[in-house]
Design an enzyme around this catalytic site. Structure first.
Site, PDB file in Angstrom:
ATOM      1  N   GLN A  96       0.018  -5.125   7.479  1.00 38.50           N
ATOM      2  CA  GLN A  96      -1.377  -5.543   7.637  1.00 38.50           C
ATOM      3  C   GLN A  96      -2.144  -5.539   6.331  1.00 38.50           C
ATOM      4  OE1 GLN A  96      -3.807  -1.729   8.898  1.00 38.50           O
ATOM      5  NE2 GLN A  96      -2.145  -2.036  10.356  1.00 38.50           N
ATOM      6  N   HIS A  98      -6.641  -5.781   5.130  1.00 39.52           N
ATOM      7  CA  HIS A  98      -8.017  -5.785   5.603  1.00 39.52           C
ATOM      8  C   HIS A  98      -8.855  -6.693   4.717  1.00 39.52           C
ATOM      9  CE1 HIS A  98      -6.626  -2.520   8.027  1.00 39.52           C
ATOM     10  NE2 HIS A  98      -6.231  -1.877   6.955  1.00 39.52           N
ATOM     11  N   HIS A 264      -0.023  -3.800   3.421  1.00 42.15           N
ATOM     12  CA  HIS A 264       0.559  -2.464   3.538  1.00 42.15           C
ATOM     13  C   HIS A 264       1.120  -2.212   4.930  1.00 42.15           C
ATOM     14  CE1 HIS A 264      -3.693  -2.095   4.704  1.00 42.15           C
ATOM     15  NE2 HIS A 264      -3.309  -1.150   5.543  1.00 42.15           N
ATOM     16  N   ARG A 283      -2.834  -8.930  10.806  1.00 45.82           N
ATOM     17  CA  ARG A 283      -1.445  -8.474  10.863  1.00 45.82           C
ATOM     18  C   ARG A 283      -0.486  -9.618  10.559  1.00 45.82           C
ATOM     19  NH1 ARG A 283      -3.967  -6.499  15.289  1.00 45.82           N
ATOM     20  NH2 ARG A 283      -4.497  -4.287  15.179  1.00 45.82           N
TER      21      ARG A 283
HETATM   22 ZN   LIG Z   1      -4.597  -0.514   7.115  1.00 44.04          ZN
END
Ligand SMILES: [Zn+2]
Length: 406
Positions: A96, A98, A264, A283
């Protein structure tokens, strides 16, 4: 200063022993226990206990935001801008990244416009905030984070000695930079199923061969991780992508900071995690949850990085600090020695203190509160001059508050 009871979250990747053991409950637990949330997240707020009653921290903050949050209420709105967790991963979490603040705002508005319900599993952006996160290892913590220097990845791909990988190794060798990584990652994560079904088994065989070989083996952890991921998520393109990422191991006390766009996956371990109070996750695989590769590609930062490890630094007040650029949170640790004088927790409020080892006695205004591992206290903005000391043997305390940026 009030006792704060965390909200226990059960996910399939959690551990049946780590959180229960830390909190002094019988093991194994009935369900895999993944996270213990200390915060005011609407999905699962922690509860404040006082005088025999229990109220959610969300309600407590809403009832008197000025007293509870102080000036923070003006900077971030009347809400706690961070979420603190204890996380226990027995199995890998999804691959994933962000979004940045600007990406989150644009994405949230876009999904609102096209009418994706807020609680839809197809939703990428559940709020308009970025989600920087920091994890500090309590036990050894393993993760994949950020793109490895391309020339090292070329070495790894060549070391596997898989004919099907040659074209990709040469592609990256010819363009050993973020553009090369973007091309390679994009190619792999979008491989047609038939091509993936051909390539992936040969890569796994290459990893097995590599590990059983007699030559120098500098990529042992990397190749083992690929095999482990393939076992949990067979046929997943994220297994190939894992070849491109830094494989790192945090020793207890070391931190890992994940800035916007950092690809990560946590692999296993127990840690204290703090993040902006957001649910925005893109994701790319290694999960049964919603995967949105095009959106992930839009937010990813392909610039290769060194291991994004945050070494703890001694602070002036006896604390151990984990410096990050996040305005929403600051996290520090106190290693309290047995028999030592009480330590002043300056600037603890508004915030949360969490015990992770031993027994800690907090004192404020003639009142005492005893914390044991897994228990916490809510410190309002009005609670100045909190003191903490270890009772019995040595103890460990984390203090989470709003970052300096505010
Ligand atoms: Zn994360």
């Amino acid at each position: 200063m009030q006792e704060l009871v965390g909200a226990l979250r059960s996910y399939a990747w959690g551990s049946r022993t780590a959180l229960a053991r830390l909190c002094g409950r019988p093991v194994p637990s009935a369900h895999p226990e993944a996270e213990l949330w200390f915060g005011a997240h609407p999905a699962d707020p922690a509860h404040v206990k006082s005088n025999g009653s229990s109220r959610s921290l969300l309600e407590v903050l809403a009832a008197d935001p000025v007293r509870e949050l102080g000036p923070v209420a003006e900077g971030f709105g009347p809400r706690l801008p961070f979420l603190l967790k204890i996380l226990a991963a027995e199995e890998p979490l999804s691959l994933q990244a962000h979004p940045s603040s600007a990406q989150a705002l644009a994405g949230f508005q876009r999904e609102n416009r096209v009418g994706v319900p807020l609680d839809s599993p197809l939703r990428n952006y559940r709020d308009d905030s970025h989600k920087p996160e920091l994890v500090v290892a309590l036990e050894r913590f393993e993760a994949l984070a950020g793109f490895r220097a391309p020339h090292r990845t070329v070495d790894l791909l060549r070391a596997l000695n898989v004919p099907g990988l040659n074209v990709y190794a040469e592609l990256l060798a010819a363009q050993p930079d973020s553009a090369g990584l973007r091309t390679l990652f994009t190619t792999w994560i979008t491989l047609p199923p038939a091509a993936l079904a051909t390539l992936l088994p040969t890569v796994l065989e290459g990893c097995v061969r590599y590990l059983s070989g007699t030559g120098p083996r500098e990529f042992t952890a990397e190749t083992r991780t690929v095999l482990e991921l393939a076992e949990v998520y067979p046929g997943d393109a994220g297994v190939l992508a894992a070849l491109l990422l830094n494989r790192l191991t945090l020793e207890p006390g070391q931190g890992l900071f994940l800035a916007a766009g950092n690809l990560h996956a946590y692999l296993r371990g127990v840690g204290v995690e703090i993040m902006a109070n957001s649910d925005n996750v893109l994701r790319g695989g290694l999960t049964p949850k919603h995967v949105d590769v095009p959106e992930l590609l839009r937010v990813l930062d392909f610039e290769p990085i060194d291991l994004p490890v945050i070494e703890p630094e001694p602070g002036p007040d006896g604390s151990i600090r984990y410096a990050t650029p996040a305005p929403e949170f600051a996290l520090c640790r106190f290693d309290l020695e047995a028999g030592a004088e009480p330590v002043a927790l300056a600037d603890a409020g508004p915030g949360i203190v969490l015990c992770t080892d031993g027994t800690v006695e907090l004192r404020h205004d003639g009142r005492e509160l005893t914390l044991v591992p897994g228990s916490a206290a809510w410190i309002s903005a009005a609670d100045a001059d909190i003191r903490a000391r270890a009772v019995g043997g040595a103890a460990q305390l984390f203090s989470a508050c709003v970052g300096d940026g505010n």
